[in-house]
Scaffold this motif. Structure first.
Motif, PDB file in Angstrom:
ATOM      1  N   ALA A  55       0.809  -1.222   0.000  1.00 28.74           N
ATOM      2  CA  ALA A  55       0.000   0.000   0.000  1.00 28.74           C
ATOM      3  C   ALA A  55       0.841   1.270   0.000  1.00 28.74           C
ATOM      4  O   ALA A  55       0.337   2.343  -0.371  1.00 28.74           O
ATOM      5  CB  ALA A  55      -0.928   0.005   1.221  1.00 28.74           C
TER       6      ALA A  55
ATOM      7  N   PRO B  28       3.318   2.621  -1.893  1.00 33.90           N
ATOM      8  CA  PRO B  28       3.433   3.475  -3.084  1.00 33.90           C
ATOM      9  C   PRO B  28       2.082   3.872  -3.685  1.00 33.90           C
ATOM     10  O   PRO B  28       2.037   4.643  -4.639  1.00 33.90           O
ATOM     11  CB  PRO B  28       4.216   2.590  -4.072  1.00 33.90           C
ATOM     12  CG  PRO B  28       3.857   1.199  -3.693  1.00 33.90           C
ATOM     13  CD  PRO B  28       3.668   1.217  -2.205  1.00 33.90           C
ATOM     14  N   LEU B  29       1.028   3.336  -3.155  1.00 31.80           N
ATOM     15  CA  LEU B  29      -0.299   3.611  -3.705  1.00 31.80           C
ATOM     16  C   LEU B  29      -0.986   4.728  -2.934  1.00 31.80           C
ATOM     17  O   LEU B  29      -0.488   5.231  -1.943  1.00 31.80           O
ATOM     18  CB  LEU B  29      -1.157   2.341  -3.661  1.00 31.80           C
ATOM     19  CG  LEU B  29      -0.585   1.108  -4.374  1.00 31.80           C
ATOM     20  CD1 LEU B  29      -1.475  -0.094  -4.116  1.00 31.80           C
ATOM     21  CD2 LEU B  29      -0.450   1.369  -5.871  1.00 31.80           C
ATOM     22  N   GLY B  30      -2.132   5.080  -3.367  1.00 29.74           N
ATOM     23  CA  GLY B  30      -2.923   6.083  -2.664  1.00 29.74           C
ATOM     24  C   GLY B  30      -4.388   5.859  -2.947  1.00 29.74           C
ATOM     25  O   GLY B  30      -4.753   5.000  -3.755  1.00 29.74           O
TER      26      GLY B  30
ATOM     27  N   LEU C  84      -7.530   2.227  -3.143  1.00 31.54           N
ATOM     28  CA  LEU C  84      -6.820   0.952  -3.192  1.00 31.54           C
ATOM     29  C   LEU C  84      -5.911   0.782  -1.978  1.00 31.54           C
ATOM     30  O   LEU C  84      -5.864  -0.291  -1.366  1.00 31.54           O
ATOM     31  CB  LEU C  84      -5.999   0.854  -4.484  1.00 31.54           C
ATOM     32  CG  LEU C  84      -5.266  -0.478  -4.711  1.00 31.54           C
ATOM     33  CD1 LEU C  84      -6.249  -1.648  -4.649  1.00 31.54           C
ATOM     34  CD2 LEU C  84      -4.526  -0.458  -6.034  1.00 31.54           C
ATOM     35  N   ALA C  85      -5.185   1.839  -1.612  1.00 30.45           N
ATOM     36  CA  ALA C  85      -4.334   1.780  -0.422  1.00 30.45           C
ATOM     37  C   ALA C  85      -5.180   1.567   0.827  1.00 30.45           C
ATOM     38  O   ALA C  85      -4.811   0.785   1.710  1.00 30.45           O
ATOM     39  CB  ALA C  85      -3.518   3.057  -0.303  1.00 30.45           C
TER      40      ALA C  85
END
Length: 312
Positions: free
Chosen positions: A266, A268-270, A273-274
């Protein structure tokens, strides 16, 4: 020991609640968690719900719950009493923390949050020491038991804060903490299990030492003291089959490692989805801890079982 569902739930829920309260009170003043009062109130409410639910569950384990208040008077000598005192005392700064968040007064929220974090850590340590101080149960009287309680509470609290923080768009620091503490929980629990599976350390009571017949050789009772199951055997001599034990250990470690992995994915995501990954990670962490807490009781044997089976 026969695992009591109320105590398994108590140690998991209250540990996660105190862990969440600790990280919220510590990270918010450092701007390492969302600073908005609305977020603080939400996280604080989740923490207090978990704490209260856990403490209420623990009362179900008492034969006379209405007398629970008497345990508070023995704080000088009893870790159980110290836990109760610390738990109640922590509600004071936690309440002031909430008041400071509600009014937007950081002059109150910051010191109250830090005091609440200190109280949360003290309460969890006392909980761990309740078990670590019991010499007749060698699986609990172990140097990793009390630190383990701290690691597990910090891990589950960080996983919850990361999941909540993702909703506000700031979950990096709690997620990093969940990764580190998840891996620490995994390593610590493997070391603990290896230690209790090994040959009992010298000085551990045995039927040979109790009877003084150790020089002759291995000793066993000729006849059982009872012809049928009794309370002591049911509660203190609970046994779990090795195949079930190994499977459950794998589930607990999978929960710790899975939660850490989802938090890592999670990072590097935002966005949604994170948040989804971190919410799933928090559920995995809590699920793993429920299994680990059950095993902590199921794998523990009281010295009194020497009288019945010759083994403890």
């Amino acid at each position: 020991m026969n695992p009591a569902p109320s105590i398994v739930f108590f140690t998991t829920a209250s540990g996660a609640g105190y862990g969440l309260l600790f990280w919220l009170g510590l990270l918010r003043p450092l701007r390492m968690a969302p600073h908005a009062p609305e977020f603080g109130l939400l996280a604080l409410a989740v923490a207090l719900v978990l704490i209260v639910a856990g403490l209420a569950s623990s009362l179900l384990h008492l034969g006379r719950p209405e007398r629970a208040w008497r345990a508070l008077s023995q704080w000088r000598s009893s870790w159980l009493s110290r836990e109760g005192v610390a738990a109640i005392a922590t509600f004071v700064p936690a309440g002031l923390f909430g008041l400071g968040l509600l009014t937007g007064w950081d002059g109150l929220a910051v010191p109250a949050g830090l005091l609440a974090a200190l109280g949360a850590a003290a309460t969890v340590w006392c909980t761990g020491m309740i078990y670590a101080s019991l010499k007749p149960i060698r699986q609990w009287h172990h140097p990793l038991v009390a630190p383990g309680y701290m690691v597990f509470a910090g891990f589950s609290g960080a996983a919850l804060l990361a999941a909540l923080g993702a909703l506000a768009g700031r979950a990096t620091v709690p997620a990093l903490l969940a990764i580190g503490l998840g891996l620490a929980a995994l390593v610590l629990k493997r070391r603990y299990w290896a230690a209790i599976d090994a040959k009992p350390p010298r000085g551990t009571p045995t039927i040979e030492s109790a009877t003084g017949l150790g020089r002759i050789g291995r000793t066993r009772p000729l006849d059982p003291p009872h012809t049928e199951q009794n309370w002591l055997l049911r509660e203190m001599g609970f046994r779990i089959a090795r195949k079930h034990r190994d499977r459950l250990r794998g589930l607990a470690l999978g929960g710790f490692g899975g939660a850490a992995l989802l938090a890592l994915l999670a990072l590097p995501l935002g966005g949604p989805l994170a948040a989804l990954l971190l919410a799933a990670g928090a559920l995995l962490a809590l699920g793993g801890l429920l299994v680990e807490r059950w095993l902590m009781f199921a794998e523990a044997t009281h010295t009194v079982t020497l009288f019945y089976t010759g083994e403890a």
